[in-house]
Design a protein around this motif. Sequence first.
Motif, PDB file in Angstrom:
ATOM      1  N   VAL A  87      26.420  19.262 -12.047  1.00 35.21           N
ATOM      2  CA  VAL A  87      25.413  18.229 -12.306  1.00 35.21           C
ATOM      3  C   VAL A  87      24.039  18.751 -11.915  1.00 35.21           C
ATOM      4  O   VAL A  87      23.910  19.590 -11.019  1.00 35.21           O
ATOM      5  N   GLN A  88      23.039  18.270 -12.613  1.00 32.81           N
ATOM      6  CA  GLN A  88      21.653  18.656 -12.359  1.00 32.81           C
ATOM      7  C   GLN A  88      20.829  17.389 -12.186  1.00 32.81           C
ATOM      8  O   GLN A  88      20.948  16.459 -12.977  1.00 32.81           O
ATOM      9  N   PHE A  89      20.007  17.361 -11.147  1.00 35.96           N
ATOM     10  CA  PHE A  89      19.230  16.153 -10.905  1.00 35.96           C
ATOM     11  C   PHE A  89      17.956  16.507 -10.145  1.00 35.96           C
ATOM     12  O   PHE A  89      17.845  17.575  -9.528  1.00 35.96           O
ATOM     13  N   GLY A  90      16.988  15.618 -10.234  1.00 38.67           N
ATOM     14  CA  GLY A  90      15.731  15.778  -9.506  1.00 38.67           C
ATOM     15  C   GLY A  90      15.645  14.754  -8.395  1.00 38.67           C
ATOM     16  O   GLY A  90      15.924  13.574  -8.605  1.00 38.67           O
ATOM     17  N   ASP A  91      15.269  15.207  -7.213  1.00 38.54           N
ATOM     18  CA  ASP A  91      15.116  14.325  -6.068  1.00 38.54           C
ATOM     19  C   ASP A  91      13.715  13.719  -6.113  1.00 38.54           C
ATOM     20  O   ASP A  91      12.716  14.426  -5.992  1.00 38.54           O
ATOM     21  N   GLU A 135      25.260  12.659 -14.795  1.00 38.43           N
ATOM     22  CA  GLU A 135      24.374  12.408 -13.673  1.00 38.43           C
ATOM     23  C   GLU A 135      25.172  12.521 -12.381  1.00 38.43           C
ATOM     24  O   GLU A 135      26.404  12.605 -12.383  1.00 38.43           O
ATOM     25  N   LEU A 136      24.464  12.521 -11.257  1.00 41.27           N
ATOM     26  CA  LEU A 136      25.115  12.559  -9.957  1.00 41.27           C
ATOM     27  C   LEU A 136      25.961  11.299  -9.791  1.00 41.27           C
ATOM     28  O   LEU A 136      25.499  10.186 -10.022  1.00 41.27           O
ATOM     29  N   GLY A 137      27.228  11.477  -9.426  1.00 44.37           N
ATOM     30  CA  GLY A 137      28.145  10.339  -9.312  1.00 44.37           C
ATOM     31  C   GLY A 137      28.918  10.076 -10.581  1.00 44.37           C
ATOM     32  O   GLY A 137      29.631   9.076 -10.674  1.00 44.37           O
ATOM     33  N   GLU A 138      28.775  10.973 -11.576  1.00 42.85           N
ATOM     34  CA  GLU A 138      29.507  10.866 -12.832  1.00 42.85           C
ATOM     35  C   GLU A 138      30.290  12.153 -13.066  1.00 42.85           C
ATOM     36  O   GLU A 138      29.929  13.218 -12.535  1.00 42.85           O
ATOM     37  N   LEU A 139      31.328  12.056 -13.883  1.00 38.45           N
ATOM     38  CA  LEU A 139      32.113  13.239 -14.264  1.00 38.45           C
ATOM     39  C   LEU A 139      32.360  13.225 -15.767  1.00 38.45           C
ATOM     40  O   LEU A 139      32.690  12.178 -16.331  1.00 38.45           O
ATOM     41  N   ASN A 140      32.170  14.369 -16.408  1.00 37.55           N
ATOM     42  CA  ASN A 140      32.562  14.558 -17.798  1.00 37.55           C
ATOM     43  C   ASN A 140      33.947  15.175 -17.834  1.00 37.55           C
ATOM     44  O   ASN A 140      34.160  16.267 -17.273  1.00 37.55           O
TER      45      ASN A 140
END
Length: 874
Positions: free
Chosen positions: A600-604, A674-679
Amino acid sequence: MNIVNKVTIRHLKENKRRTLVTIIGVIISVAMLTGVSTIGVSFMDLLKRQTIADKGEWHVLYRDVNPEQLEAIQKDEQTKKVILSKDIGYAYLEGSQDEYRPYVFLKSYDKEGFQHFPIELSSGRLPKKENEVVISEEIVTEALVNYKVGSSMKLEIGKREAPQSEITGPLQQDSALNYDENGEVSEQLVDLQAKEFTIVGIMKRPKWEIPWSPGYTIISYLNENSIGKEEPLNVSVVSKKLTGSFYKDTEKFAQTIGISDYEVNIELLRYSGVVKSDGMRQALYSVTAVIMAIILIGSVSLIYNAFAISVSERSRHLGMMASVGATKHQKRNSVFFEGMVIGLISIPIGILAGLGGIAITFMFINSLIQNVFSVTVPLKVTVTPGSLIAAVIVSVITIFISCFLPAIKASRISAIDAIRQTADVKLTGKAVKTSRLVRKIFGIEAEIGLKNLKRHKRRYKATIFSLVISIVLFLSVSFFTDNLKKALSLQQERVNYDIQVGLGYEDDEQFLRNIIKTEEITDYNFITESTLVSMVEADKVADPIREWDGFEDMLVDGKYHYNIRLHALKDEKLQAYAKQAGASFDDLKNGSFAILHDTVQFGDAGTGKYTETKAIHLKEGEELELFRPIDDETNETDEEVETEETEEEKLQSVGKIKVAKFTDQVPMGIKHAELGELNMIVSESTFKQFGLSEEESTPYLYLNSTDPVKTQKKIEEVQRIKHFIANHYQEKQRDEQLILILSVFTYGFISLITIISIANILNTISTSVSLRKREFAMLKSVGMTPKGFSRMIHYESIFYGIKALLYGLPLSFVAMYCIYYALGHAFSYDFFLPWLSILYVVIAVFVIVGISMMYSSSKVKKENIIDALKQENM
């Protein structure tokens, strides 16, 4: 000019090839330094000008400012210009044909506002009086109200209020039109006041106008003298000096004068060099320092070797000068004088070459830049005194460092040592001793070649140094390029398809056949999707989630709520994807197995840091139990239902699924989770095992096309507005073109580094071989055959390559980690090695060294043995 300098000039003229290579090396170095600084300054200038064109030139906006606060702002030492504006209110647009935008929104600016905010007139002029306005041309083209310049507007201006809205107070432009449950407009205008205006101009829609706003913008003139004392204003400020503490200073100043509602122009500040995120600022400065260091090291390595070889060639002349009275100071200054001559020629040409190269590059990519970034201003070569001075200073430092050690060496050359040529040649048995295995394995030619390298240790080390630096330069820049792409991908919601089509109708099979046969379609994927839930043990949850404040409170019986995005692929596509991921297609087809996309990739939002991390901590073969959310009233008496009750929902188990393989790649049509999700990607047969209803699963068709617009029109003709269609071509194209632009600059940079490296190696090796003419002649005179000579040269090339790689690769890994660490201030992802680039380097080192040795030795072969034995230099 003294006699020493005259001798230096004559030596440069006599050695035209080496002098030319040195000059070219310095030119490339200066051009790169100029180019890097110019590219950075030009892009920042482009983004800065575009931000001003879109949002206006201002740094901070204070809302609802009273007279006392306005006076404090005007007197503040950091205030350069003050722009006054006022949101007057809304009025119904009589005759409007646009039911979603029934209002006009009236805003006023003072004289400074018209200069600093982007207002692009289509016709007429700007307002000069309070009763004059300019209107958006959309009022004529979309609302179909026939207003012209010179027309009068009678408006009942008030405030928007919606009793059922969650927003307290008057609604603003960022709030869309409110509707009730029956689809009727549920807001009204209150506190109406009648005013009449004269239209003096028509403008294009302001870029700062929010697309979903319910009011067309019209702008009037704000006369400061006629404003009531209690009437609040919006005050935009252009600051005198922007510093790194701007955000803190602004917050402190706003608190001091009692203003709580203010906004800073983040984009304009960022492109002016003021970044709120310390991590992004550190990453920017650190990476810039690494790039400049790479250029500096590469340049020094090339230029240093040129001067070192020059001193070696001139050692006899310097000794002779010493014998007739030349001092250490004069000998040392002769090398610095040579550097000064090279610099005076190279630096101006290098600056012009750098600016010219950037200008040509910009000319070719300007249209691409405007399409990619959707900019309306052109990309221009922006040259600042600071960038040029920096390039010149760094170039001078580079030449000075390159000259320093050779100059010291030149000053220490004595007359006897120079005439006897003992400084560079070591003849002790220990110095040239080689292992017996070398002769046994490779033969006498290899032993002689290795002894030659040890005999001329300084030249040997200079060549190895050139090779090592070249390896470090190439791998560092290649790694930097890959990391820039990685950093860019962390900020993008990557789309790998052009068109998404919603399905779920009886005639879908025929519809699919018709669409897939379309000649423009290059690839397609049919995916059935469903969103389920899984409760995961706390120790297996992704690290960033476990670091959240209050994570323990989010757990239910020690488990965390994950959203599972389940995707079913057709067998043909699944088989190809399973092969790519290394999974067994049979397991996916016949069992309850899934391929898990675990990245997962996300911006803080708090730190501004972009992160790539593991989505979950599982092992292959582990199971996840899947649940469907259910209503409280559903299946309450069913004994077979397993439920997990939370504050918000109940969950019904639909079955378990095992992880077949993990992968960081997604099939066409699936976006990163997203963070907290899984594909999770499964077969259609596995998907059916969970017994999901039609309402719980949605089929989609994803398409790539050579002409997405044409394809969309064909789909609309076939399906007759029945299917949902989303065209993501522009979004996908923007992502791809961003990568293309990045590649143009970074691979151009790599090309320049490669040219420097090859020039460096060729110059060092060819000069070294040229200085060994007498030595080669002696070997031929004692019976070495042409074949044996060639074998000796081949073995020397191998020794050079192996030694260079033994030093170059570890140093490259250190440089790569420094780049990774520098980017780590703003981006977080696992360190990786560019194995393909490393393979290229290993092959290239032996190829370049081999070609350089063979090219140089081919000239030596043609030399007459007697003439070569007579030459003075060894």
